[in-house]
Design a protein around this motif. Structure first.
Motif, PDB file in Angstrom:
ATOM      1  N   ASP A 264       4.796   1.287  16.265  1.00  0.00           N
ATOM      2  CA  ASP A 264       3.784   2.441  17.022  1.00  0.00           C
ATOM      3  C   ASP A 264       2.986   2.966  15.860  1.00  0.00           C
ATOM      4  O   ASP A 264       1.972   3.645  16.265  1.00  0.00           O
ATOM      5  N   GLU A 265       3.747   3.480  14.697  1.00  0.00           N
ATOM      6  CA  GLU A 265       2.989   4.544  13.638  1.00  0.00           C
ATOM      7  C   GLU A 265       1.838   3.698  13.121  1.00  0.00           C
ATOM      8  O   GLU A 265       1.015   4.192  12.444  1.00  0.00           O
ATOM      9  N   LEU A 266       1.650   2.342  13.366  1.00  0.00           N
ATOM     10  CA  LEU A 266       0.712   1.711  12.732  1.00  0.00           C
ATOM     11  C   LEU A 266      -0.578   1.967  13.493  1.00  0.00           C
ATOM     12  O   LEU A 266      -1.786   1.691  12.835  1.00  0.00           O
ATOM     13  N   ARG A 267      -0.751   2.735  14.493  1.00  0.00           N
ATOM     14  CA  ARG A 267      -1.955   3.193  15.079  1.00  0.00           C
ATOM     15  C   ARG A 267      -2.694   3.806  14.108  1.00  0.00           C
ATOM     16  O   ARG A 267      -3.941   3.465  13.953  1.00  0.00           O
ATOM     17  N   ALA A 268      -2.107   4.745  13.385  1.00  0.00           N
ATOM     18  CA  ALA A 268      -2.969   5.598  12.343  1.00  0.00           C
ATOM     19  C   ALA A 268      -3.716   4.696  11.477  1.00  0.00           C
ATOM     20  O   ALA A 268      -4.759   4.963  10.695  1.00  0.00           O
TER      21      ALA A 268
ATOM     22  N   ARG B  37       6.247   7.599   9.613  1.00  0.00           N
ATOM     23  CA  ARG B  37       4.932   8.631   9.745  1.00  0.00           C
ATOM     24  C   ARG B  37       5.481   9.739   8.596  1.00  0.00           C
ATOM     25  O   ARG B  37       4.504  10.099   8.045  1.00  0.00           O
ATOM     26  N   GLU B  38       6.432   9.845   8.517  1.00  0.00           N
ATOM     27  CA  GLU B  38       7.097  10.859   7.597  1.00  0.00           C
ATOM     28  C   GLU B  38       6.769  10.570   6.097  1.00  0.00           C
ATOM     29  O   GLU B  38       6.210  11.055   5.041  1.00  0.00           O
ATOM     30  N   GLN B  39       6.973   9.286   5.892  1.00  0.00           N
ATOM     31  CA  GLN B  39       6.708   8.552   4.518  1.00  0.00           C
ATOM     32  C   GLN B  39       5.086   8.626   4.152  1.00  0.00           C
ATOM     33  O   GLN B  39       4.767   8.916   2.949  1.00  0.00           O
ATOM     34  N   ALA B  40       4.549   8.208   5.390  1.00  0.00           N
ATOM     35  CA  ALA B  40       2.941   8.058   5.050  1.00  0.00           C
ATOM     36  C   ALA B  40       2.296   9.393   4.487  1.00  0.00           C
ATOM     37  O   ALA B  40       1.590   9.770   3.751  1.00  0.00           O
TER      38      ALA B  40
END
Length: 261
Positions: A88-92, A60-63
């Motif tokens: 789970d961050e792949l949701r975005a 999340r931070e990296q994206a």
């Protein structure tokens, strides 16, 4: 004309990152932003195609830092927590997709993903906005448009582990091996096609499951690449001091660094 190719170092740190929680060493307290290392990952863009390598805990931070808003596929190096737990961050990257998100992993890594995130792989997962994976077992080169991604088997602890060679017309062939203790001869043979090698170099002292600086430099030399980058770095490494000690064609990677074709 150079190819439309860009590789971004999302993270260049070891499993605990840098600074290390509770550590007051000179690297962990350094004001040099290149000494701030999130967990190792890269993003590769070739034309309109966007490929993420691993989904670590800092995704999340990296994206957000790199304004990464689109991922067309994820390829995984191995099943260790620091490379998969940001799943789970792949949701975005699924909210605006009609089709499931392709995930490419070894059989060992895919089994871990299905165990850790079983809800995502369930047939009952039909809700738009959730991660809907399209799983693929890595058994050879993968093609994304004009980009070819060839798996590079390596030895790293007990986990089935691969690196990747990214090849697209007009751009330097770039190999990425973030976690390894040994690179077998059959992988060295594939690396002979590479122009750039990005490789695990945890610290100067030997480690049972990761390459030391000396071991990484030996693989760079054996592969014959024209450029090398060290990654997966622990807090034993000060960026400036380490880079000053390296051969002229080898550099120390840092979060946010980009390689363009």
């Amino acid at each position: 004309m150079a190819a439309d190719f860009e590789l971004t170092f999302l993270g260049t740190g070891t499993s605990i990152g840098v600074p290390v929680i509770g550590c007051k060493c000179r690297v962990c307290t350094s004001e040099d932003p290149r000494n701030k290392r999130t967990r190792s990952s890269i993003h590769v863009r070739a034309g309109d195609f966007s490929v993420l390598v691993d989904s670590g805990p800092d995704l999340r931070e990296q994206a957000l830092r790199e304004d990464l808003t689109k991922v067309d596929a994820v390829v995984y190096t191995h099943s260790h927590v620091d490379h998969v737990v940001g799943f789970d961050e792949l949701r975005a990257f699924c909210w605006h997709r009609e089709d499931p998100l392709p995930l490419h992993a070894t059989s060992d890594c895919m089994a871990t993903l299905k165990t850790m995130f079983g809800w995502a792989f369930s047939e009952e997962n039909v809700f738009k906005g959730y991660i809907r994976p399209d799983p693929h077992i890595i058994d050879g080169p993968i093609t994304f448009g004009h980009l070819t991604v060839t798996p590079l088997p390596v030895e790293h602890a007990k986990a089935e582990t691969v690196g990747f060679l990214f090849e697209t017309p007009g751009a330097p062939a770039t190999a990425y091996i973030p976690d390894a203790k040994r690179v077998p001869p059959e992988t060295i043979a594939i690396l002979k096609r590479a122009d750039i090698l990005i490789i695990d170099a945890l610290r100067s002292l030997p480690h049972p499951t990761h390459m030391s600086t000396e071991e990484a430099l030996a693989v760079i030399a054996e592969s014959g690449v024209s450029r090398g980058y060290l990654t997966h770095l622990g807090h034993e490494n000060d960026h400036h001091e380490l880079e000053a000690s390296l051969p002229h064609h080898v550099r120390v990677a840092y979060d946010g660094l980009k390689i363009r074709g």
